[in-house]
Every structure is written in C-alpha cells, then in structure tokens.
Design a protein around this motif. Structure first.
Motif, PDB file in Angstrom:
ATOM      1  N   ARG A 138     -15.709   7.795   0.741  1.00 48.49           N
ATOM      2  CA  ARG A 138     -15.418   6.727   1.678  1.00 48.49           C
ATOM      3  C   ARG A 138     -15.000   5.479   0.894  1.00 48.49           C
ATOM      4  O   ARG A 138     -15.662   5.066  -0.046  1.00 48.49           O
ATOM      5  CB  ARG A 138     -16.644   6.421   2.534  1.00 48.49           C
ATOM      6  CG  ARG A 138     -16.374   5.375   3.626  1.00 48.49           C
ATOM      7  CD  ARG A 138     -17.532   5.250   4.604  1.00 48.49           C
ATOM      8  NE  ARG A 138     -18.717   4.711   3.966  1.00 48.49           N
ATOM      9  CZ  ARG A 138     -19.906   5.325   3.963  1.00 48.49           C
ATOM     10  NH1 ARG A 138     -20.041   6.500   4.542  1.00 48.49           N
ATOM     11  NH2 ARG A 138     -20.939   4.771   3.370  1.00 48.49           N
ATOM     12  N   GLY A 139     -13.865   4.892   1.309  1.00 48.37           N
ATOM     13  CA  GLY A 139     -13.434   3.666   0.652  1.00 48.37           C
ATOM     14  C   GLY A 139     -12.594   3.873  -0.587  1.00 48.37           C
ATOM     15  O   GLY A 139     -12.167   2.899  -1.209  1.00 48.37           O
ATOM     16  N   VAL A 140     -12.342   5.127  -0.975  1.00 48.46           N
ATOM     17  CA  VAL A 140     -11.498   5.416  -2.133  1.00 48.46           C
ATOM     18  C   VAL A 140     -10.392   6.360  -1.708  1.00 48.46           C
ATOM     19  O   VAL A 140     -10.623   7.347  -1.023  1.00 48.46           O
ATOM     20  CB  VAL A 140     -12.305   6.047  -3.291  1.00 48.46           C
ATOM     21  CG1 VAL A 140     -11.397   6.414  -4.450  1.00 48.46           C
ATOM     22  CG2 VAL A 140     -13.383   5.085  -3.758  1.00 48.46           C
ATOM     23  N   GLU A 141      -9.169   6.008  -2.090  1.00 55.40           N
ATOM     24  CA  GLU A 141      -8.006   6.814  -1.738  1.00 55.40           C
ATOM     25  C   GLU A 141      -7.251   7.191  -2.999  1.00 55.40           C
ATOM     26  O   GLU A 141      -7.349   6.526  -4.030  1.00 55.40           O
ATOM     27  CB  GLU A 141      -7.088   6.017  -0.810  1.00 55.40           C
ATOM     28  CG  GLU A 141      -7.746   5.603   0.495  1.00 55.40           C
ATOM     29  CD  GLU A 141      -6.974   4.503   1.194  1.00 55.40           C
ATOM     30  OE1 GLU A 141      -6.630   4.702   2.375  1.00 55.40           O
ATOM     31  OE2 GLU A 141      -6.713   3.463   0.564  1.00 55.40           O
ATOM     32  N   ALA A 142      -6.480   8.266  -2.900  1.00 54.73           N
ATOM     33  CA  ALA A 142      -5.667   8.739  -4.016  1.00 54.73           C
ATOM     34  C   ALA A 142      -4.196   8.710  -3.619  1.00 54.73           C
ATOM     35  O   ALA A 142      -3.846   8.970  -2.465  1.00 54.73           O
ATOM     36  CB  ALA A 142      -6.071  10.161  -4.406  1.00 54.73           C
ATOM     37  N   PHE A 143      -3.340   8.402  -4.587  1.00 49.62           N
ATOM     38  CA  PHE A 143      -1.892   8.465  -4.400  1.00 49.62           C
ATOM     39  C   PHE A 143      -1.409   9.743  -5.091  1.00 49.62           C
ATOM     40  O   PHE A 143      -1.366   9.799  -6.322  1.00 49.62           O
ATOM     41  CB  PHE A 143      -1.218   7.236  -5.006  1.00 49.62           C
ATOM     42  CG  PHE A 143      -1.537   5.955  -4.279  1.00 49.62           C
ATOM     43  CD1 PHE A 143      -0.718   5.497  -3.262  1.00 49.62           C
ATOM     44  CD2 PHE A 143      -2.669   5.223  -4.608  1.00 49.62           C
ATOM     45  CE1 PHE A 143      -1.014   4.325  -2.577  1.00 49.62           C
ATOM     46  CE2 PHE A 143      -2.973   4.050  -3.937  1.00 49.62           C
ATOM     47  CZ  PHE A 143      -2.144   3.597  -2.913  1.00 49.62           C
ATOM     48  N   PRO A 144      -1.067  10.773  -4.335  1.00 50.23           N
ATOM     49  CA  PRO A 144      -0.761  12.069  -4.944  1.00 50.23           C
ATOM     50  C   PRO A 144       0.434  12.010  -5.895  1.00 50.23           C
ATOM     51  O   PRO A 144       1.494  11.479  -5.559  1.00 50.23           O
ATOM     52  CB  PRO A 144      -0.457  12.960  -3.736  1.00 50.23           C
ATOM     53  CG  PRO A 144      -1.114  12.279  -2.575  1.00 50.23           C
ATOM     54  CD  PRO A 144      -1.022  10.826  -2.864  1.00 50.23           C
ATOM     55  N   VAL A 166      13.991  10.009  -1.000  1.00 46.61           N
ATOM     56  CA  VAL A 166      12.786   9.974  -1.826  1.00 46.61           C
ATOM     57  C   VAL A 166      11.616   9.629  -0.911  1.00 46.61           C
ATOM     58  O   VAL A 166      11.599   8.557  -0.305  1.00 46.61           O
ATOM     59  CB  VAL A 166      12.914   8.937  -2.955  1.00 46.61           C
ATOM     60  CG1 VAL A 166      11.623   8.844  -3.753  1.00 46.61           C
ATOM     61  CG2 VAL A 166      14.073   9.296  -3.869  1.00 46.61           C
ATOM     62  N   PRO A 167      10.654  10.521  -0.759  1.00 49.30           N
ATOM     63  CA  PRO A 167       9.583  10.267   0.208  1.00 49.30           C
ATOM     64  C   PRO A 167       8.682   9.114  -0.219  1.00 49.30           C
ATOM     65  O   PRO A 167       8.376   8.940  -1.399  1.00 49.30           O
ATOM     66  CB  PRO A 167       8.811  11.593   0.232  1.00 49.30           C
ATOM     67  CG  PRO A 167       9.114  12.240  -1.073  1.00 49.30           C
ATOM     68  CD  PRO A 167      10.512  11.830  -1.432  1.00 49.30           C
ATOM     69  N   VAL A 168       8.290   8.321   0.750  1.00 51.50           N
ATOM     70  CA  VAL A 168       7.274   7.298   0.520  1.00 51.50           C
ATOM     71  C   VAL A 168       5.921   7.994   0.448  1.00 51.50           C
ATOM     72  O   VAL A 168       5.586   8.830   1.287  1.00 51.50           O
ATOM     73  CB  VAL A 168       7.291   6.252   1.655  1.00 51.50           C
ATOM     74  CG1 VAL A 168       6.100   5.305   1.536  1.00 51.50           C
ATOM     75  CG2 VAL A 168       8.600   5.476   1.640  1.00 51.50           C
ATOM     76  N   VAL A 169       5.150   7.688  -0.588  1.00 47.88           N
ATOM     77  CA  VAL A 169       3.843   8.310  -0.799  1.00 47.88           C
ATOM     78  C   VAL A 169       2.773   7.389  -0.226  1.00 47.88           C
ATOM     79  O   VAL A 169       2.636   6.235  -0.651  1.00 47.88           O
ATOM     80  CB  VAL A 169       3.583   8.557  -2.301  1.00 47.88           C
ATOM     81  CG1 VAL A 169       2.197   9.164  -2.503  1.00 47.88           C
ATOM     82  CG2 VAL A 169       4.658   9.469  -2.885  1.00 47.88           C
ATOM     83  N   LEU A 170       2.026   7.898   0.722  1.00 48.53           N
ATOM     84  CA  LEU A 170       0.931   7.147   1.319  1.00 48.53           C
ATOM     85  C   LEU A 170      -0.393   7.613   0.721  1.00 48.53           C
ATOM     86  O   LEU A 170      -0.545   8.787   0.375  1.00 48.53           O
ATOM     87  CB  LEU A 170       0.919   7.346   2.835  1.00 48.53           C
ATOM     88  CG  LEU A 170       2.172   6.879   3.579  1.00 48.53           C
ATOM     89  CD1 LEU A 170       2.074   7.250   5.050  1.00 48.53           C
ATOM     90  CD2 LEU A 170       2.370   5.388   3.411  1.00 48.53           C
ATOM     91  N   GLY A 203       0.783  -1.225   0.000  1.00 48.30           N
ATOM     92  CA  GLY A 203       0.000   0.000   0.000  1.00 48.30           C
ATOM     93  C   GLY A 203       0.811   1.269   0.000  1.00 48.30           C
ATOM     94  O   GLY A 203       0.251   2.358  -0.147  1.00 48.30           O
ATOM     95  N   GLU A 204       2.135   1.158   0.159  1.00 44.92           N
ATOM     96  CA  GLU A 204       3.011   2.327   0.081  1.00 44.92           C
ATOM     97  C   GLU A 204       3.529   2.474  -1.346  1.00 44.92           C
ATOM     98  O   GLU A 204       3.599   1.515  -2.108  1.00 44.92           O
ATOM     99  CB  GLU A 204       4.175   2.191   1.051  1.00 44.92           C
ATOM    100  CG  GLU A 204       3.758   2.139   2.512  1.00 44.92           C
ATOM    101  CD  GLU A 204       4.927   1.943   3.460  1.00 44.92           C
ATOM    102  OE1 GLU A 204       4.760   2.246   4.658  1.00 44.92           O
ATOM    103  OE2 GLU A 204       6.006   1.466   3.013  1.00 44.92           O
ATOM    104  N   SER A 205       3.911   3.700  -1.699  1.00 38.23           N
ATOM    105  CA  SER A 205       4.333   3.944  -3.076  1.00 38.23           C
ATOM    106  C   SER A 205       5.466   4.964  -3.113  1.00 38.23           C
ATOM    107  O   SER A 205       5.757   5.640  -2.131  1.00 38.23           O
ATOM    108  CB  SER A 205       3.153   4.452  -3.915  1.00 38.23           C
ATOM    109  OG  SER A 205       2.743   5.749  -3.490  1.00 38.23           O
TER     110      SER A 205
END
Length: 393
Positions: free
Chosen positions: A300-306, A287-291, A233-235
């Motif tokens: 609700r239930g949907v997330e974005a990876f900036p 390099v930052p880990v993107v959460l 789940g990390e990017s």
C-alpha cells in the motif's frame, strides 16, 4: 547503511533556471540547471552530503563491499529539467555497444569516437511537472503522410520518400546528410502557414524547434516522430534503438549507467549519420505511456513503473501520517524525495529528505522504512522489481 548524497546541477544550455530550483525551494538560478545526477557514474559521481569531501564512487570502492555493494551501480538516477529541446538521439543495444566499443578501441587517438563505454542505455522518465513534452519514436506512416500533406507542396518530396519502414530510415539519413538542405529550408518555411486540426500540436512544436534551431534538419526529423505529452506521474520507457528527444518539463529519469549517445539533429554537436542508422530501430508506431501499478505483495502506498530491463527498476512511495512503506533491499537503492518531507529509516539511522535530496542505501539493510508526508522515488537494480516491497502502514 544510509549515506546521504547530493550533487551540483549540470548547466547544459537547454536546462531551466526555475524548475529544479522551485522543487528544492530555492530562488531561480542565474544559469540553466539541466540535470542533477544521483549515482556513482564516473562522469559526475554524487558527493557524500556529510562534509567529508568524498564522492559516492570513492565511498563504494572503499566501503561498499563491507555493506554488500558489489562494484559499480548498474543504473543512474537523475532530476531532469528542460526549458528547450534536447538533441534528437538514440542509444545502442548491449550487443551493439559491446561490438562498437571494441571496434573503436583500435582507432587512432585523433579519430572521434561515438562510444564512451560498452553498455546499453535504456531509460525511463516520469513527469514531475504538470506537463512534460517529448518526441518519442517514429510515427505511423499513414499519420505522417497526413501531417506532411498539411505542409503542402514543399513537403511533397518528403512525403513520397516516407513510404515504408526502409524508406523511413533512408529518409532520416538523407535529411541528416546535408544533401537535403533545400528541402529542409522549404519545409521549415512552410510551417508558418500550415494548418491541421489533427496535428496542431505537432506543427506548433515544430515551429518552436525551428526558432531554437533554424535550418536544422532535426526540425524535419522531428516531424516524423511521435509528439508525446505526459502529465504528472506518467512516464515513457525508451528502449534501445528508439529515436527520442525531451522538449520541456521536469522529470525523474532512470537509466542504465552509460554515456553512449548517437545524435540525430537539434544540436551543434557531431552527428555520425552512418552509425546512427546502424543502431536506429525505424519501426514506426505509438510509444505507450507507462502508468504506475501497485507493487507486488499487497503493498500500500508504493507503486512500480514497469520496465523489463535488468539494470534498473523504479518505484514511487507516497506516504502520509496514516501510511508509510517498507522496502527490503535486494541491491543498492537510491531514494529521492520529490514532495513534502520524507524520512528514510534503516536499522541504525534515519534521514529526513526535502524535495530534490537523496540517500544511498546499501543492501545489507534488512528493511528500509519510508515515512513522513510526501513522495519519494526509489531506484534499484532490475533483478529486484516490485516484489521486494511491502506495506508498513
């Protein structure tokens, strides 16, 4: 309109026989499975999973305009599985790609080219495995000096060269030029006895790289890079000019639709040192880990990876019997299931997706609902970030 799509895994040598197969519920493959491409990229367009024999690029050319698809997709979505390291590489900015592609157009046919197109290639990868390892960007100089000290006298000439940002770029060029092979061999030899509590993971990774690529200058280049471990789940987001290489693990990768790659070691393929240095951003730093963050509009239930790029945006929907999600397309979407059983529903059809399966969604769908029990990633153009998503629970 919902168009189910599929593709065959690409059998690059660094791929895994088990990671994609396990995701899709198959026995381990006989050959490495490195990537599955979801999109209309001409190098490997997806197939329509309806038995028609059409590819997605052909379908878009024939039918896309009637459903609001304006030309080729600006992004390419992939499943990526690595059991050994990919080549160290860097991608150009848009301006660099346009200039270089135009410049190479006038070269004689027999001259090797670096640029397949005139586009940039920013990219993002999200870990699906519990552990995903990568080399991303160049380490801060003080930290690199401490790591090289752990290698003792064989690495001292390298430590003296890596004094500032300008020295860092020149050092990478020197290592890759072939003029530094004696130092490369000495540093690789010193890895066996090197010890450091602070850099134990980096040294262990370098020893592994040296087994895969003995005497390769890229092993030493890798010692100058950040070793990053992502958990599920990390990017990370990799901008133009950032040196990087994926080492191991399974992930969802989203990038601008381009094939432009300049290589910097850990590969038998051609390396153009001068062109690599021309587009390399040698600025050191972590390099930052993107959460993932909650999508806009109270979803609700949907997330974005900036990722602040116009080509793509990446969302994740995690749905259950108690909560589903809805997306209002503002561009063409690809929905890829990664866990459980996910149902993608448009105005006139619904398609159930098992892990590793995908559907292309045209922007004339007023709303796309995602339900079931599981997880899906949604790729879309960057001009339509998380603001286009809302809860449908």
């Amino acid at each position: 309109m919902l168009v189910p799509i599929a593709n065959a895994p690409r059998d690059y040598a660094w791929g895994s026989r088990s990671l994609i197969a396990a995701l899709q519920g198959r026995p381990a493959a006989d050959d490495p499975e490195a990537e599955i491409w979801f999109g209309d990229h001409p190098s490997d367009p997806s197939d329509l999973a309806d038995g028609s024999g059409l590819t997605l690029d052909r379908w878009i050319a024939d039918e896309g305009a009637a459903h609001g698809v304006a030309g080729r997709l600006p992004y390419l979505l992939k499943l990526l599985a690595a059991s050994s390291v990919l080549s160290i590489q860097v991608h150009p900015s848009k301006a660099q790609a346009e200039e270089a592609f135009a410049r190479e157009a006038s070269l004689p046919a027999e001259v090797a080219r670096n640029y397949a197109d005139d586009n940039h290639k920013p990219e993002m990868i999200v870990a699906l495995s519990d552990r995903f390892e990568a080399l991303c960007g160049l380490r801060e100089l003080d930290a690199t000096a401490r790591l090289l000290e752990a290698l003792g006298e064989p690495a001292e000439p390298l430590r003296r060269r890596v004094g500032d940002t300008e020295g860092l770029a020149a050092t990478i060029g020197w290592l890759l030029s072939g003029d530094a092979q004696d130092l490369v061999d000495a540093v690789i030899g010193a890895l066996a006895d090197a010890q450091s509590t602070e850099f134990a993971a980096e040294l262990a990774n370098a020893r592994r790289l040296a087994v895969w690529y003995p005497r390769d200058p890229g092993v030493v280049v890798a010692l100058l890079m950040n070793f990053v471990v992502l958990h599920r789940g990390e990017s990370v987001f990799l901008r133009a000019g950032m040196l990087h290489a994926y080492v191991s693990g399974l992930g969802v990768e989203l990038m601008a639709a381009s094939d432009n790659v300049l290589r910097g070691g850990l590969t038998p393929k051609r390396i153009d040192v001068d062109e690599l240095l021309r587009i390399l951003d040698p600025t050191p730093g972590p390099v930052p880990v993107v959460l993932p963050v909650a999508a806009d509009n109270g979803t609700r239930g949907v997330e974005a990876f900036p990722a602040d790029v116009p080509d793509f945006a990446l969302l994740r929907a995690r749905v259950s019997e108690q909560a589903d999600a809805a997306i209002r397309p503002t561009g063409p979407l690809i929905v890829l299931a990664t866990v459980g059983s996910v149902v993608v529903q448009g105005a006139h059809a619904a398609i159930e997706l098992a892990p590793g399966r995908a559907v292309f969604v045209t922007p004339d769908e007023p709303e796309v609902r995602i339900s079931g029990t599981g997880e899906a990633f949604i790729a879309q153009p960057g001009h339509a970030p998380a603001a286009g998503v809302e809860s449908a629970a």
